[in-house]
Every structure is written in C-alpha cells, then in structure tokens.
Scaffold this motif. Structure first.
Motif, PDB file in Angstrom:
ATOM      1  N   LEU A 123       0.794  -1.221   0.000  1.00 19.89           N
ATOM      2  CA  LEU A 123       0.000   0.000   0.000  1.00 19.89           C
ATOM      3  C   LEU A 123       0.833   1.282   0.000  1.00 19.89           C
ATOM      4  O   LEU A 123       0.274   2.369  -0.156  1.00 19.89           O
ATOM      5  N   VAL A 124       2.137   1.175   0.180  1.00 15.90           N
ATOM      6  CA  VAL A 124       2.972   2.380   0.261  1.00 15.90           C
ATOM      7  C   VAL A 124       3.363   2.831  -1.145  1.00 15.90           C
ATOM      8  O   VAL A 124       4.067   2.128  -1.865  1.00 15.90           O
ATOM      9  N   ASP A 125       2.907   4.006  -1.528  1.00 18.75           N
ATOM     10  CA  ASP A 125       3.237   4.554  -2.847  1.00 18.75           C
ATOM     11  C   ASP A 125       4.596   5.233  -2.856  1.00 18.75           C
ATOM     12  O   ASP A 125       5.329   5.155  -3.849  1.00 18.75           O
ATOM     13  N   THR A 126       4.927   5.923  -1.767  1.00 16.86           N
ATOM     14  CA  THR A 126       6.143   6.741  -1.712  1.00 16.86           C
ATOM     15  C   THR A 126       6.816   6.604  -0.361  1.00 16.86           C
ATOM     16  O   THR A 126       6.143   6.593   0.676  1.00 16.86           O
ATOM     17  N   TYR A 127       8.132   6.503  -0.381  1.00  7.97           N
ATOM     18  CA  TYR A 127       8.937   6.643   0.833  1.00  7.97           C
ATOM     19  C   TYR A 127       9.733   7.940   0.739  1.00  7.97           C
ATOM     20  O   TYR A 127      10.334   8.223  -0.303  1.00  7.97           O
ATOM     21  N   ARG A 128       9.710   8.713   1.812  1.00 10.20           N
ATOM     22  CA  ARG A 128      10.609   9.870   1.936  1.00 10.20           C
ATOM     23  C   ARG A 128      11.501   9.634   3.142  1.00 10.20           C
ATOM     24  O   ARG A 128      11.003   9.490   4.261  1.00 10.20           O
ATOM     25  N   LEU A 129      12.777   9.599   2.897  1.00  9.76           N
ATOM     26  CA  LEU A 129      13.740   9.268   3.944  1.00  9.76           C
ATOM     27  C   LEU A 129      14.774  10.369   4.067  1.00  9.76           C
ATOM     28  O   LEU A 129      15.221  10.920   3.058  1.00  9.76           O
ATOM     29  N   ILE A 130      15.148  10.673   5.288  1.00 11.69           N
ATOM     30  CA  ILE A 130      16.374  11.427   5.527  1.00 11.69           C
ATOM     31  C   ILE A 130      17.314  10.462   6.216  1.00 11.69           C
ATOM     32  O   ILE A 130      17.047  10.003   7.331  1.00 11.69           O
ATOM     33  N   GLN A 131      18.387  10.134   5.505  1.00 10.72           N
ATOM     34  CA  GLN A 131      19.319   9.113   6.003  1.00 10.72           C
ATOM     35  C   GLN A 131      20.563   9.782   6.572  1.00 10.72           C
ATOM     36  O   GLN A 131      21.203  10.605   5.915  1.00 10.72           O
ATOM     37  N   PHE A 132      20.888   9.389   7.794  1.00  4.91           N
ATOM     38  CA  PHE A 132      22.017   9.965   8.501  1.00  4.91           C
ATOM     39  C   PHE A 132      23.186   8.993   8.486  1.00  4.91           C
ATOM     40  O   PHE A 132      22.994   7.778   8.636  1.00  4.91           O
ATOM     41  N   PRO A 133      24.417   9.497   8.314  1.00  9.81           N
ATOM     42  CA  PRO A 133      25.583   8.619   8.186  1.00  9.81           C
ATOM     43  C   PRO A 133      26.068   8.105   9.535  1.00  9.81           C
ATOM     44  O   PRO A 133      27.181   8.400   9.985  1.00  9.81           O
ATOM     45  N   SER A 175      18.754  13.191   1.623  1.00 16.57           N
ATOM     46  CA  SER A 175      17.299  13.151   1.506  1.00 16.57           C
ATOM     47  C   SER A 175      16.931  12.364   0.259  1.00 16.57           C
ATOM     48  O   SER A 175      17.450  12.633  -0.827  1.00 16.57           O
ATOM     49  N   LEU A 176      16.041  11.383   0.416  1.00 14.67           N
ATOM     50  CA  LEU A 176      15.649  10.520  -0.688  1.00 14.67           C
ATOM     51  C   LEU A 176      14.134  10.438  -0.794  1.00 14.67           C
ATOM     52  O   LEU A 176      13.440  10.353   0.224  1.00 14.67           O
ATOM     53  N   THR A 177      13.626  10.448  -2.020  1.00 17.99           N
ATOM     54  CA  THR A 177      12.226  10.151  -2.287  1.00 17.99           C
ATOM     55  C   THR A 177      12.178   8.975  -3.241  1.00 17.99           C
ATOM     56  O   THR A 177      12.842   8.979  -4.285  1.00 17.99           O
ATOM     57  N   LEU A 178      11.407   7.943  -2.880  1.00 15.51           N
ATOM     58  CA  LEU A 178      11.339   6.720  -3.670  1.00 15.51           C
ATOM     59  C   LEU A 178       9.888   6.388  -3.972  1.00 15.51           C
ATOM     60  O   LEU A 178       9.033   6.423  -3.084  1.00 15.51           O
ATOM     61  N   ARG A 179       9.607   6.057  -5.231  1.00 17.52           N
ATOM     62  CA  ARG A 179       8.264   5.664  -5.669  1.00 17.52           C
ATOM     63  C   ARG A 179       8.244   4.175  -5.981  1.00 17.52           C
ATOM     64  O   ARG A 179       9.160   3.642  -6.611  1.00 17.52           O
ATOM     65  N   GLN A 180       7.176   3.510  -5.560  1.00 15.51           N
ATOM     66  CA  GLN A 180       7.060   2.084  -5.832  1.00 15.51           C
ATOM     67  C   GLN A 180       6.955   1.838  -7.333  1.00 15.51           C
ATOM     68  O   GLN A 180       6.144   2.450  -8.025  1.00 15.51           O
ATOM     69  N   ALA A 181       7.799   0.943  -7.829  1.00 13.82           N
ATOM     70  CA  ALA A 181       7.791   0.583  -9.242  1.00 13.82           C
ATOM     71  C   ALA A 181       7.201  -0.800  -9.464  1.00 13.82           C
ATOM     72  O   ALA A 181       6.480  -1.038 -10.434  1.00 13.82           O
ATOM     73  N   GLU A 182       7.505  -1.724  -8.579  1.00 16.37           N
ATOM     74  CA  GLU A 182       6.993  -3.092  -8.707  1.00 16.37           C
ATOM     75  C   GLU A 182       6.913  -3.695  -7.320  1.00 16.37           C
ATOM     76  O   GLU A 182       7.839  -3.530  -6.511  1.00 16.37           O
ATOM     77  N   PHE A 183       5.829  -4.399  -7.048  1.00 13.11           N
ATOM     78  CA  PHE A 183       5.661  -5.020  -5.733  1.00 13.11           C
ATOM     79  C   PHE A 183       5.589  -6.524  -5.892  1.00 13.11           C
ATOM     80  O   PHE A 183       4.952  -7.040  -6.807  1.00 13.11           O
ATOM     81  N   GLY A 184       6.265  -7.232  -4.991  1.00 14.35           N
ATOM     82  CA  GLY A 184       6.205  -8.684  -4.981  1.00 14.35           C
ATOM     83  C   GLY A 184       7.446  -9.366  -5.501  1.00 14.35           C
ATOM     84  O   GLY A 184       7.603 -10.572  -5.353  1.00 14.35           O
TER      85      GLY A 184
END
Length: 217
Positions: A146-156, A191-200
């Motif tokens: 059900l998740v269309d988009t992930y927005r992440l702030i990734q810290f090193p 900062s990353l934004t990721l959109r679902q392309a394929e599930f499963g």
C-alpha cells in the motif's frame, strides 16, 4: 489519496527513537537520540516540504501518543509541523484506544482490519495520507503493497540495534529514486524520495562472460 511513509533512518536502517533517549525505549532500546548530533543547520530542511503535501496523517498508537505529548506543547504559529499535527486530520490505529483517550485536534481512531481501513482511505480524493514514524504500522502497510512513496532522511551513522525500516522478512519490492539530495551542512545527510515501481519481486538477473567481455544475461 496516495500513501507515503516519511521517516528518519540510520545508515543501517534503524528508525527507532531518533530524536531523544527516551523517545522510544521499547524492546530495551538504549541508543535513542542518534539523530540529534547530526541535526545541524539544513539537515532537516525537507521536513516542512513533506508536511505541505499532506492532507491527513496516519499514525500507530505509540507514535501518536509520543507526538501528541511533544507537539501539543509547540504553539508557535510559524511552525508548520506543529500546526499540521495539532489541527489537521489524523487517524490513529488502535483496537484499545478510546475516542476520549485519542483526543488531539481532529483525530479518528481506526479499529479492526487496518489494511482494509487504509485501502478505503486511499480511495478518497485528496493529496497524501502520510505515515510518520509508526514502525509496526509502516511495515504492515509495506507488506500489503500500500505504500506509494517513501521519503527518507538518512544519517551517516550506524546505530547497530533497534527497529529497522525494512527488517528481515519484508515483502520484496522495487522502487525508483525520484529525488535525491545531499543536504547542506557538510554532515553527509541524504534526503531521498522513492516511488514504488513493482511489488512482490525485487527482480533478478545474472552477470556472465561472453567472448571475453562481461555482460548481463
């Protein structure tokens, strides 16, 4: 509405307790506050942009109660995050929380089958239904596709322990990075934004050597 998961994450995928030692000490977690030493100027700039895209918020019970305790104290009218969380539509997932106990601005308690409840919410018109934190809820929604988009702030930083965004057993899926930015301040925060392309399925392939050259089969 589209569903997005918005969270801070460490290099090793930990999302638990980034903002304080006692923010989420569940499961004996003692490394809370790992984000704070890296939260200098510019490191959290994308967050206001996240909230501007929201029409409503979807939270797990623990995150709801933690956010209510903190953000209800912030009355600065220029603080977009506080204004959004204190006044906009919120849904909290809980089978035990009463409507009275969930009192915080405009809040609705979702009980029963959370996947079906969220499917129905996504069918409504509007912008985004946003999940913030809410580790267990985020995992449930991911595994249901059900998740269309992930927005992440990734810290090193490697936390080494704690609740991970994609722990073992997560449903396989493929995402496209639609936005990526190394944030100002020189700390290497991304900062990353990721959109679902394929599930499963994550997809698969194989490198081979043909006529002395490396190729993809």
């Amino acid at each position: 509405m589209e569903l997005s998961v918005n969270t801070f994450v460490s290099l090793d995928g930990v999302m638990q307790g980034p903002g304080g030692v006692q923010e989420d000490p569940s499961n004996g977690f003692e490394r809370g506050g790992w984000l704070v030493p890296h939260a200098g100027e510019g490191q959290l700039d994308p967050v206001d942009g996240w909230f501007r895209k929201a029409d409503a918020f979807l939270l797990g019970r623990n995150t709801f109660e933690m956010m209510r305790t903190y953000w209800s104290q912030v009355t600065d009218p220029d603080n977009l995050v506080a204004t959004a969380l204190n006044t906009w539509q919120k849904y909290v997932v809980s089978n035990t929380l009463s409507d009275e106990d969930a009192a915080w601005g405009n809040t609705t308690v979702l009980r029963g089958d959370v996947v079906e409840q969220v499917r129905r919410l996504k069918e409504q018109p509007g912008g985004e239904l946003q999940v913030h934190g809410s580790w267990q809820l985020a995992r449930t929604l991911h595994d249901a596709g059900l998740v269309d988009t992930y927005r992440l702030i990734q810290f090193p930083v490697v936390v080494g322990d704690g609740k991970r965004l994609f722990a073992d057993g997560a449903a396989p899926a493929t995402y496209r990075i639609t936005e990526a930015e190394v944030l100002s301040g020189g700390a290497g925060v991304v900062s990353l934004t990721l959109r679902q392309a394929e599930f499963g399925s994550p997809g698969s392939g194989e490198f081979v050597v043909r006529d002395g050259k490396e190729a993809i089969a």
